[in-house]
Design an enzyme around this catalytic site. Structure first.
Site, mmCIF file in Angstrom:
data_model
loop_
_atom_site.group_PDB
_atom_site.id
_atom_site.type_symbol
_atom_site.label_atom_id
_atom_site.label_comp_id
_atom_site.label_asym_id
_atom_site.label_seq_id
_atom_site.Cartn_x
_atom_site.Cartn_y
_atom_site.Cartn_z
ATOM 1 C CB ALA A 123 62.870 58.274 54.283
ATOM 2 C CG HIS A 211 60.707 61.971 50.777
ATOM 3 N ND1 HIS A 211 59.531 62.350 51.543
ATOM 4 C CD2 HIS A 211 61.056 60.579 50.996
ATOM 5 C CE1 HIS A 211 59.445 61.494 52.131
ATOM 6 N NE2 HIS A 211 60.220 60.324 52.042
#
Length: 260
Positions: A123, A211
């Site tokens: 990810a 993130h």
């Protein structure tokens, strides 16, 4: 290329649809291993593959590479057998390497067996940059801030954001084993789990798992933010994580490799 897949969940089904049904890369999933007989039999019929509940029969089937798309526990149980069977392994459950000793043992075994363990970028991004920056020890600081909804973290909803963790990846992995695989992957690519800073924030307003990676070194500075869309049929799994497995497979067969 004949591919074997461990697992019958969302990622495995996405790979079957993408590779076998849609032909999105050269190769074919021919063997599937899992414990769910009902789902496995359905996938066997739908995609024309062979479903196994016996691992030894699965690993002895004619496959060139194995994709683990199951759980940490399953990865621990079968990784050694895959490598000793002279098969390369694409590992989805990166959290298996939170045990540094196990990581070193499997790395050494892969080297002895002449095989490879591929860790898809999952990810996040920026891993090539970190590896390049640290090629001669020039990487100084690496940190990641992960921002998720309370629901995706399995917590009761609150009306304000809350910092759940602020420390090193080594401790974050123990506290959030199902949510910070990205921090572990970042650690492997960079400075290690004991030198990679991690913040985990629960945010009631966040729509996508986010993130933000920051790094400083002799190369300069990096700041990278990724907002991940979930898989359509599983909001707990990043769509990019599934795509990164396809990318790893595609690059393995390429004569020209981009990046490290």
């Amino acid at each position: 290329m004949k591919i074997g897949v461990i697992g019958t969940g969302n990622i495995a089904q996405y790979l079957l649809e993408s590779i076998n049904a849609c032909g999105k890369l050269e190769g074919e999933i021919t063997s599937l291993f899992g414990r769910n007989q009902e789902v496995g039999s359905r996938l066997e019929t739908k995609y024309g593959i062979k479903f196994y509940t016996d691992f030894q029969e699965f690993i002895n089937s004619p496959v060139d590479i194995v994709i683990e798309a199951a759980t940490i526990e399953v990865a621990i149980q079968h990784m050694e057998d895959v490598l000793r069977s002279n098969k390369d392994l694409i590992l989805s459950s990166i959290g298996v390497f939170k045990d540094v000793k196990f990581f070193r043992e499997m790395s050494d075994l892969a080297r002895v067996c002449g095989q490879h363990i591929y860790l898809p970028s999952g990810a996040i991004g920026g891993l090539d940059l970190l590896q390049s920056a640290n090629s001669i020890g020039g990487l100084k600081e690496v940190g990641i801030t992960t921002r998720k909804s309370y629901e995706s973290l399995g917590l009761e909803l609150k009306n304000e954001e809350e910092c759940l963790f602020d420390g090193m990846a080594l401790n974050a992995i123990e506290k959030f084993p199902k949510n910070v695989n990205v921090a572990l992957l970042l650690s492997i690519a960079g400075l290690g789990a004991d030198q990679t800073k991690v913040r985990v924030i629960a945010d009631p307003l966040v729509k996508r798992n986010t993130h933000t990676i920051e790094a400083i070194g002799d190369f300069g500075k990096m700041s990278l933010t990724i907002e991940n869309e979930p898989m359509p049929n599983n909001p707990k799994t990043s769509y990019l994580a599934a795509l990164s497995i396809l990318s790893t497979l595609r690059n393995k067969g390429n004569s020209v490799i981009v990046g490290s």
